[in-house]
Design an enzyme around this catalytic site. Structure first.
Site, PDB file in Angstrom:
ATOM      1  N   GLU A   1      -1.542  11.227  -1.729  1.00  0.00           N
ATOM      2  CA  GLU A   1      -0.263  11.291  -2.445  1.00  0.00           C
ATOM      3  C   GLU A   1      -0.442  11.309  -3.960  1.00  0.00           C
ATOM      4  OE1 GLU A   1       2.437   8.376   0.315  1.00  0.00           O
ATOM      5  OE2 GLU A   1       2.487   8.086  -1.838  1.00  0.00           O
TER       6      GLU A   1
ATOM      7  N   CYS B   1       1.166   9.515 -11.193  1.00  0.00           N
ATOM      8  CA  CYS B   1       0.397   8.473 -10.513  1.00  0.00           C
ATOM      9  C   CYS B   1      -0.592   9.154  -9.562  1.00  0.00           C
ATOM     10  CB  CYS B   1       1.359   7.565  -9.740  1.00  0.00           C
ATOM     11  SG  CYS B   1       0.520   6.299  -8.798  1.00  0.00           S
TER      12      CYS B   1
ATOM     13  N   CYS C   1      -7.740   2.827   1.855  1.00  0.00           N
ATOM     14  CA  CYS C   1      -8.161   1.749   0.960  1.00  0.00           C
ATOM     15  C   CYS C   1      -8.684   0.582   1.783  1.00  0.00           C
ATOM     16  CB  CYS C   1      -6.979   1.303   0.105  1.00  0.00           C
ATOM     17  SG  CYS C   1      -7.420   0.036  -1.097  1.00  0.00           S
TER      18      CYS C   1
ATOM     19  N   CYS D   1      -4.363  -5.109   1.039  1.00  0.00           N
ATOM     20  CA  CYS D   1      -3.276  -5.986   0.588  1.00  0.00           C
ATOM     21  C   CYS D   1      -2.208  -6.009   1.680  1.00  0.00           C
ATOM     22  CB  CYS D   1      -2.686  -5.481  -0.727  1.00  0.00           C
ATOM     23  SG  CYS D   1      -3.921  -5.378  -2.024  1.00  0.00           S
TER      24      CYS D   1
ATOM     25  N   CYS E   1       0.967  -3.573   1.665  1.00  0.00           N
ATOM     26  CA  CYS E   1       0.798  -2.187   1.220  1.00  0.00           C
ATOM     27  C   CYS E   1       0.666  -1.200   2.377  1.00  0.00           C
ATOM     28  CB  CYS E   1      -0.440  -2.112   0.329  1.00  0.00           C
ATOM     29  SG  CYS E   1      -0.912  -0.441  -0.096  1.00  0.00           S
TER      30      CYS E   1
ATOM     31  N   GLY F   1      -5.728   3.662  -2.938  1.00  0.00           N
ATOM     32  CA  GLY F   1      -7.134   3.358  -3.239  1.00  0.00           C
ATOM     33  C   GLY F   1      -7.297   2.340  -4.345  1.00  0.00           C
TER      34      GLY F   1
ATOM     35  N   CYS G   1       4.191   3.037  -2.395  1.00  0.00           N
ATOM     36  CA  CYS G   1       2.922   3.748  -2.479  1.00  0.00           C
ATOM     37  C   CYS G   1       2.324   3.948  -1.089  1.00  0.00           C
ATOM     38  CB  CYS G   1       1.985   2.905  -3.344  1.00  0.00           C
ATOM     39  SG  CYS G   1       0.268   3.357  -3.191  1.00  0.00           S
TER      40      CYS G   1
HETATM   41  S1  SF4 Z   1      -3.888   0.801  -2.320  1.00  0.00           S
HETATM   42 FE1  SF4 Z   1      -3.724  -0.832  -3.860  1.00  0.00          FE
HETATM   43  S2  SF4 Z   1      -2.126  -2.197  -3.082  1.00  0.00           S
HETATM   44 FE2  SF4 Z   1      -2.769  -0.897  -1.380  1.00  0.00          FE
HETATM   45  S3  SF4 Z   1      -4.323  -2.071  -0.275  1.00  0.00           S
HETATM   46 FE3  SF4 Z   1      -5.404  -0.788  -1.779  1.00  0.00          FE
HETATM   47  S4  SF4 Z   1      -5.594  -2.062  -3.602  1.00  0.00           S
HETATM   48 FE4  SF4 Z   1      -4.051  -3.035  -2.302  1.00  0.00          FE
END
Ligand code: SF4
Length: 357
Positions: free
Chosen positions: A92, A105, A112, A116, A119, A164, A341
């Protein structure tokens, strides 16, 4: 032989590559001009480059490492692009209209590993890092889109906050920054670029040592270890004390302001006591720390988290302000188009999985 993205080379790397392959130094300036000023999308359009050099470039490099898969436009002008990479993965990129300019962005990894708990991207573990060329091409695709609209608009700001952890793809991210800042290219000022990390402490030191003038944002999201570990498991590896030491080092080394991101989750980290604890935690950095309060965008995968009430957001903000902490509640963009996100990507991935079943 698999080809590398032509956008992945810094100006110095391109110059050395051309010299190594028997071409004159000035060719690098010409190619760079075609890439970032005239913004052509094929080598054959580079009309002042000799045939031999063009052939060599074509043999080793490619222009297109991503193609537009979906484009969603919000009523507020935000545009979310879902790009397909050459290996079929989806990423994205978001264009946001801000008062101060056009901000993009970008994504730095496919998935990732930080995980978190709030997320949408963290649900899908990392498949691979993006190359510097794939990160640059996200900006170029957006700029080419703006060029095609014909209003003369330019990408003026960049936030590295997409899918990421950019510090987990450090070298490619640094090359990307070099390419974006290059005065002969897009010339996006370092102070117009922000990189956001979940708090990889060792990389914060490395980043500080670069003294690059690029802004740094750190995802804090909680004022104590118990709560932060619950929200972000990275806190086990890099607890708050270590993070604060790294932030102190960054501030001392760069004398730059630092942004602390704090996502407000209803009844989890948004009470007045949390605000007071946060104010105390960063009291000694009051002058150079800036808290960015982010109202949570609920995603269906994380039903345990809700958006804070307006009153809770107000109280949190007022409490920090009264304690002399610089803070702001982040403006939202594209709330009508999978604003969180990674949300658009994870939706598409689920669709794909369903189709496979
Ligand atoms: S993309 Fe950013 S907010 Fe989402 S899990 Fe990875 S570090 Fe955390």
């Amino acid at each position: 032989m698999s080809k590398q993205s032509i956008y992945g080379l810094t100006f110095e790397q391109l110059t050395s590559w051309l010299l190594e392959h028997g071409h004159k130094k000035f060719r690098a300036s010409q190619v760079w001009d075609w890439l970032y000023q005239k913004r052509v999308t094929t080598f054959s359009e580079m009309t002042n480059i000799n045939k031999e050099c063009l052939q060599l470039l074509e043999e080793h490099f490619e222009f297109q490492t991503l193609t537009e898969h979906i484009k969603q436009e919000s009523a507020d002008g935000t545009i979310k692009f879902l790009f397909k990479l050459n290996d079929g993965n989806l990423i994205e990129t978001v264009l946001m209209r801000q008062k101060y300019g056009l901000s993009v962005c970008v994504t730095t990894q496919v998935g990732c590993n930080i995980g978190c708990s709030f997320c949408a991207s963290g649900l899908l573990t990392k498949d691979r890092d993006l190359s510097s060329g794939e990160i640059v091409e996200q900006i170029m695709k957006v700029q080419l889109y703006l060029d095609s609209v014909g209003k003369g608009e330019r990408v003026s700001h960049i936030v590295i906050m997409g899918i990421g952890e950019p510090f987990d793809n450090f070298e490619n991210m640094v090359d990307f920054l070099d390419i974006m800042k290059d005065q002969k290219g897009l010339a996006i000022g370092a102070r117009h670029i922000t990189v956001s990390t979940s708090g990889l402490v060792n990389k914060i030191y490395e980043f500080a040592d670069l003294q690059s003038q690029v802004n740094l944002a750190i995802s804090l999201h909680a004022p104590n270890d118990e709560l932060r570990t619950r929200i972000m498991k990275i806190n086990r590896a890099y607890p708050i004390k270590k993070l604060m030491e790294a932030i102190d080092y960054y501030i001392e080394k760069t004398n730059r302001r630092i942004t602390l991101e704090y996502i407000l989750l209803k009844d989890v980290n948004d009470h007045k006591e949390h605000a007071l604890e946060l104010a105390e935690l960063i009291a000694d950095k009051r002058k150079l720390a800036y808290v960015n309060l982010i109202p949570y965008n609920p995603v269906s995968e994380h039903s345990q988290y809700q958006r804070s009430t307006k009153e809770a957001i107000r109280t949190f903000y007022d409490t920090l302000k009264k304690k002399g902490i610089n803070c702001v509640v982040r403006m939202e963009h594209g709330t009508d188009i999978d604003a969180a996100c990674g949300q658009l990507r994870s939706k598409q991935m689920k669709k794909k999985q369903k189709q496979k079943v």
